[in-house]
Motif scaffolding. Structure first.
Motif, short mmCIF file in Angstrom:
data_model
loop_
_atom_site.label_atom_id
_atom_site.label_comp_id
_atom_site.label_asym_id
_atom_site.label_seq_id
_atom_site.Cartn_x
_atom_site.Cartn_y
_atom_site.Cartn_z
N UNK A 194 0.84 -1.21 0.00
CA UNK A 194 0.00 0.00 0.00
C UNK A 194 0.87 1.26 0.00
N UNK A 195 1.94 1.22 0.79
CA UNK A 195 2.86 2.36 0.86
C UNK A 195 3.43 2.70 -0.51
N UNK A 196 3.66 1.66 -1.32
CA UNK A 196 4.25 1.87 -2.65
C UNK A 196 3.21 2.07 -3.74
N UNK A 197 1.92 2.02 -3.37
CA UNK A 197 0.91 2.38 -4.35
C UNK A 197 -0.08 1.31 -4.75
N UNK A 198 -0.10 0.16 -4.04
CA UNK A 198 -1.10 -0.86 -4.37
C UNK A 198 -2.49 -0.36 -4.03
N UNK A 199 -3.43 -0.66 -4.90
CA UNK A 199 -4.82 -0.26 -4.70
C UNK A 199 -5.54 -1.24 -3.78
#
Length: 122
Positions: free
Chosen positions: A94-99
């Motif tokens: 999530x921190x790296x951009x996972x939806x």
């Protein structure tokens, strides 16, 4: 116009199964068998409506792919589909951009339901 899904997984069986499910449901599907191959396809101009990636893969793992893909496709939803269920891994993705995060195995109907939630017009 068909929505496109980019599947990334080092399991040929998983790729084939998901691709069949999605194509039968009307999606255009592209695949890659590791994160490095996926990143090269994105750098080559692939612009999917959704990316679904495994986490544990050779060369470039799913977390690394998410991090690098976000530099190329800022607003494309990215789902992690993995056997990993650790909260720390979810938080890192999530921190790296996972939806979103899906734990394998996921049924076709459940996968399609999630896709409709994250891809506008799907």
């Amino acid at each position: 116009m068909k929505k496109s899904v980019f599947l990334v997984d080092d399991s040929a069986t998983m790729l084939m199964s998901l691709k069949n499910t999605l194509e039968i449901s009307g999606y255009q599907v592209d695949t890659a068998s590791d994160g490095e191959m996926a990143l090269n396809k994105l750098k080559g101009g692939l612009k999917p409506d959704l990316i679904i990636t495994d986490i544990n893969m050779p060369k470039l793992d799913g977390i690394g792919l998410i991090r690098e893909a976000r530099k190329l496709v800022r607003f494309t939803p990215i789902l992690a589909l993995t056997t990993e269920s650790q909260q720390a891994k979810r938080d890192e993705a999530k921190k790296h951009g996972a939806t979103g995060w899906l734990v394998k195995p996921v049924g076709g109907a459940d996968l399609l339901k999630v896709i409709k939630q994250v891809v506008p017009g799907a």
